[in-house]
Design a protein around this motif. Structure first.
Motif, mmCIF file in Angstrom:
data_model
loop_
_atom_site.group_PDB
_atom_site.id
_atom_site.type_symbol
_atom_site.label_atom_id
_atom_site.label_comp_id
_atom_site.label_asym_id
_atom_site.label_seq_id
_atom_site.Cartn_x
_atom_site.Cartn_y
_atom_site.Cartn_z
ATOM 1 N N VAL A 782 0.831 -1.210 0.000
ATOM 2 C CA VAL A 782 0.000 0.000 0.000
ATOM 3 C C VAL A 782 0.861 1.254 0.000
ATOM 4 N N VAL A 783 1.913 1.283 0.846
ATOM 5 C CA VAL A 783 2.800 2.446 0.937
ATOM 6 C C VAL A 783 3.549 2.660 -0.370
ATOM 7 N N PHE A 784 3.882 1.551 -1.026
ATOM 8 C CA PHE A 784 4.681 1.665 -2.250
ATOM 9 C C PHE A 784 3.839 2.169 -3.425
ATOM 10 N N PHE A 785 2.587 1.698 -3.553
ATOM 11 C CA PHE A 785 1.784 2.026 -4.740
ATOM 12 C C PHE A 785 0.896 3.273 -4.546
ATOM 13 N N SER A 788 -0.214 9.406 -2.241
ATOM 14 C CA SER A 788 -0.715 10.276 -1.168
ATOM 15 C C SER A 788 -0.528 9.634 0.207
ATOM 16 N N TRP A 789 -0.761 8.322 0.306
ATOM 17 C CA TRP A 789 -0.564 7.616 1.567
ATOM 18 C C TRP A 789 0.912 7.586 1.955
ATOM 19 N N ARG A 790 1.763 7.499 0.904
ATOM 20 C CA ARG A 790 3.205 7.455 1.212
ATOM 21 C C ARG A 790 3.667 8.793 1.786
ATOM 22 N N HIS A 791 3.202 9.925 1.147
ATOM 23 C CA HIS A 791 3.584 11.249 1.644
ATOM 24 C C HIS A 791 3.049 11.451 3.055
ATOM 25 N N SER A 792 1.773 11.070 3.256
ATOM 26 C CA SER A 792 1.199 11.210 4.601
ATOM 27 C C SER A 792 2.000 10.398 5.628
ATOM 28 N N TYR A 793 2.427 9.219 5.287
ATOM 29 C CA TYR A 793 3.195 8.357 6.199
ATOM 30 C C TYR A 793 4.535 8.982 6.531
ATOM 31 N N TYR A 794 5.201 9.560 5.486
ATOM 32 C CA TYR A 794 6.510 10.178 5.720
ATOM 33 C C TYR A 794 6.375 11.436 6.575
#
Length: 828
Positions: A782-785, A788-794
């Motif tokens: 999920v984080v890789f694909f 928006s979720w990846r930016h929010s996680y970072y």
């Protein structure tokens, strides 16, 4: 000679020939026997069905170990007067009641024939009977404690009609309920010989004493081994007969002083009082005093005071007034000096044969700590039996040959080299010189001159020197036990024992024997009871031929380099698999029959060295010990399931090997186990609950394995020391820990038991691993694909990092200010 007498003589001779395997010619029978009697004799012969151990017909060589049956065709021998069936084996059958119809019988001998009771009371109808011998049935006379099926007789009133009876033998018969035995005996007016040895005789009532009239006929009386007390036997004895020639009261409960009334038995020649609790009165403290009283009897020839612990002190130079043929003073206190009066018993030398009247001398365990007199060997060496064992007698042997049949000098201080022995009698010979200080090479034993059989030779525990490198005993007919002293031949390089098919005891432990275990041990030594090869260098596999040793009680292969697997045929060890009669002692019994009325019985006991419950011990009596010790080898594989069949096994030691797999699932079937050592192997799995069924278990070692799971709860397993289960990282529960991290739910166990529980745990851990892997991979995907979720996680991680940093800096500044404020206040 009358016709009737001729018929009696011929028929007696015919039966005698039939039973003793003599050959009678047809011509003599035709001339002297009636046709009807000849046919009856042949019918009786054909009806005798004898079986040897292999199931073959053995009538042509009827021996004592074969089983026989008796046909009623004997009734057709109308003139039969004597019937001998002694020393045969009738396999525990009942005495035929039709014997009571043989009206002309004068002699009936059924002794030592393995009949069982009850004794038919109809035998009282044999009014012509003069000799009745029923003794020694229900067991082995050499082992009285083995008489488990003794004749059991109620009252003896059925003997009363036998008014012509002269000899009665009921030895080894249970007469505990025959409270009329004294009354019945007193009403047999012609009775001369009475043998009631080992009969559990009841006490004599006071009323019976008045019925025992003084008799002149009874000359031979044996009441030994009956536990009769003095208060019971003495009043009856001294009133029952005045002409006793032989009296045996050994092994009873006689206490107190020796009665002076023995001195009134003027005809007494043989007196046996051994194994009682006799003492001497103040006027009998001197041994010569009490022996003088007995010695006044004119024909006194045999004296037995063995095992009475009497202290007999003799005046120097005392000359006894008797000339004995047998002296039996074992365990009497004669020492510390050697009794000189014994020399006088050799004065009656026969000029033609150079032998004396004394034939039997036993002064063993009599407290003598003296040197053997110089005069001893010249007159005494021709005795048939000499026993001076268990004293502290020192001295040497003469240079000339010693002529002896039975010599026992063990446990003394004799020294110097051995003499030359000569066994001049046509019978068995025994020599026991163990536990002395003899020196030299022992070579004289190879030059023994003998006419009979050397049955026993023991030279162990001496100071002999020299070396023996080869010993070949093959192709012989030795029987009995191979002595444990053979293991002391440290220089022995070659040993052959083939064809010793009757060998029972083989101990080759503590040597440096190498190579593979010989297959012929299992093929040829089929009678083995004890086999110990421990502490050698045997290699290779355990030969499956050893499974042919069905009588084996002890198998000890401890400390060798034996490899491969345990043969699965161990269930062929019948003694370990079934409840059978076992050899309880490692001993040899010898019977030297001097005459039909006198025999010498000897017993030789060897010792077995066995590691039992962690300690190496010597066992002269194995008892019911059944053990297998295969420890300290290189055995591999799993324990064969056939071991579960050894249900009488007492000890099992498989430690320090390379066994794998699980512990036997049905090990609880070995209900007699007292010792179980499976330590230092590669077993795995859990401890089965069946182990808790071993209620006799006293030693258990399951350490140094890979066992897991909870120790089964039982009254037995939790009582063992922690060391019994040490170095098993997966075990839990008492006595290792109070409980397990995963406590099994109480109540009814799940269907499937412990094996299903193991399967569940395996799937549980597998599912947990798979769940973690699936969850982690899903999150990463999920984080890789999803950008928006990846930016929010970072951003979340950056904010969390900043918060942690700021919080740490503020906390540090606040801590520094407090320290400075504290230091300022202290300086003021």
């Amino acid at each position: 000679m009358s016709s009737k007498s001729s018929h009696k003589l011929v028929l007696f001779f015919a039966i005698y020939c039939l039973l003793l395997q003599e050959k009678c010619t047809k011509a003599s029978v035709k001339l002297l026997c009636k046709d009807s009697e000849r046919r009856a004799r042949l019918e009786f012969k054909h009806s005798l069905q004898t079986m040897d151990s292999s199931g073959n017909d053995a009538l042509s060589s009827w021996k004592s170990e074969e089983c026989c049956t008796i046909s009623p065709s004997l009734l057709k021998l109308h003139h039969l007067t004597s019937l001998y069936f002694d020393r045969n084996d009738f396999n525990g059958s009942l005495i035929p009641e039709f014997f009571s119809s043989l009206k002309n019988l004068k002699l009936l001998d059924l002794s030592n024939a393995n009949f069982r009771g009850p004794i038919p009371s109809l035998l009282g109808n044999l009014s012509m009977l003069e000799t009745l011998r029923l003794g020694g049935n229900g067991g082995d006379v050499a082992y009285p404690h083995n008489f488990k099926n003794k004749f059991r007789v109620g009252k003896l009133e059925w003997l009363s009609p036998l008014s012509r009876l002269k000899e009665l033998d009921l030895s080894f018969t249970n007469l505990s309920n025959a409270n009329d035995w004294t009354e019945v005996i007193s009403h047999l007016p012609l009775l001369q010989k009475l043998n009631l040895r080992h009969c559990d005789l009841p006490s004599i009532s006071s009323s019976s004493l008045f019925l025992a009239n003084s008799s002149t006929s009874l000359t031979y009386l044996d009441l030994s081994d009956n536990n009769l007390p003095s208060s019971v036997i003495y009043p009856w004895l001294f009133n029952v007969s005045s002409n006793l020639v032989s009296l045996n009261l050994s092994s009873n409960k006689l206490k107190g002083p020796i009665p002076e009334a023995f001195g009134n038995m003027m005809a007494i020649q043989k007196l046996y009082l051994s194994d009682n609790l006799l003492i001497l009165t103040e006027n009998q403290v001197k041994g010569d005093s009490v022996l003088n009283e007995i010695g006044k009897l004119p024909d006194f020839t045999e004296l037995d005071l063995s095992y009475t612990s009497l202290t007999l002190k003799f005046n120097s130079g005392w000359i006894p007034p008797f000339q004995l043929s047998q002296i039996m003073l074992c365990s009497c206190k004669l020492g510390p000096h050697f009794p000189d009066w014994i020399r006088t018993q050799m004065d009656g030398l026969t000029p033609d044969f150079d032998i004396s009247s004394l034939d039997y001398l036993d002064i063993s365990a009599s407290g003598i700590s003296d040197s053997l007199p110089y005069w001893f060997w010249d007159p005494f060496q021709r005795l048939r039996y000499i026993n001076m064992s268990f004293n502290q007698i020192s001295g040497t042997f003469p240079n000339n040959s010693i002529h002896i049949s039975h010599l026992d000098l063990r446990s003394n201080n004799f020294s110097r080299p051995l003499p030359h022995f000569s066994l001049d009698f046509w019978d068995i010979g025994t020599i026991n010189l163990s536990k002395n200080k003899f020196t030299g090479s022992g070579a004289p034993i190879c030059n023994i001159t003998y006419k009979g059989v050397v049955a026993l030779l023991d030279l162990s525990n001496n100071l002999f020197s020299g070396s023996l490198t080869a010993l070949n005993l093959g192709d012989n007919s030795f029987s009995g036990s191979l002595p444990s002293s053979l293991g002391s031949l440290t220089s022995l390089e070659m040993l052959s024992l083939r064809e010793c098919t009757k060998l029972k005891f083989l101990d080759l432990s503590d040597n440096e024997l190498s190579g593979e275990i010989p297959m012929w041990i299992g093929q040829r030594l089929s009678s083995l009871v004890f086999l110990s090869l421990q502490r050698n260098q045997f290699r290779g596999m355990i030969p499956h031929q050893l499974c042919g040793l069905k009588y084996l009680q002890i198998l000890d292969l401890f400390v060798n380099t034996i490899s491969d697997t345990i043969p699965p045929c161990l269930n062929n060890f019948t003694s370990m698999a079934k409840k059978v009669s076992l050899d309880r002692r490692i001993e040899l019994h010898l019977l030297d029959e001097v005459t039909s009325l006198w025999f010498i019985q000897l017993r030789y006991v060897d010792e077995a060295l066995l590691t039992w419950k962690g300690t190496k011990q010597s066992y002269p009596q194995l008892g019911l010990l059944l053990a297998i010790d295969l420890s300290c080898n290189k055995l591999t594989g799993e324990i064969p399931e056939e071991v579960n069949s050894l249900q009488e096994l007492v000890a099992l030691n498989l430690s320090r090997n390379f066994f794998t797999g699980k512990i036997l699932q049905k090990i609880g079937h070995l209900r007699q186990l007292e010792v179980l050592d499976l330590s230092r192997n590669k077993f795995s799995g859990n401890i089965l609950t069946s182990l808790s069924e071993l209620t006799f278990l006293s030693i258990l070692d399951l350490s140094y394995k890979d066992l897991s799971r909870k120790i089964p709860t039982s009254t037995q397993l939790q009582n063992f020391d922690l060391s019994s289960f040490s170095h098993n990282s997966g075990l839990c529960g008492p006595p290792i820990s109070p409980n397990c991290s995963m406590v099994e739910p109480s109540g009814k166990p799940a269907v499937g038991g412990e094996e299903d529980s193991d399967v569940f745990m395996k799937w549980f851990y597998t599912g947990m691993g798979l769940g973690f892997a699936v969850g982690f991979c899903g999150f990463c995907s999920v984080v890789f694909f999803k950008l928006s979720w990846r930016h929010s996680y970072y951003r979340y991680l950056d904010n969390a990092k900043d918060w942690v940093y700021v919080s740490f800096v503020l906390l540090k500044a606040r801590f520094v200010r407090r320290i400075k404020a504290l230091s300022t206040s202290c300086t003021r």
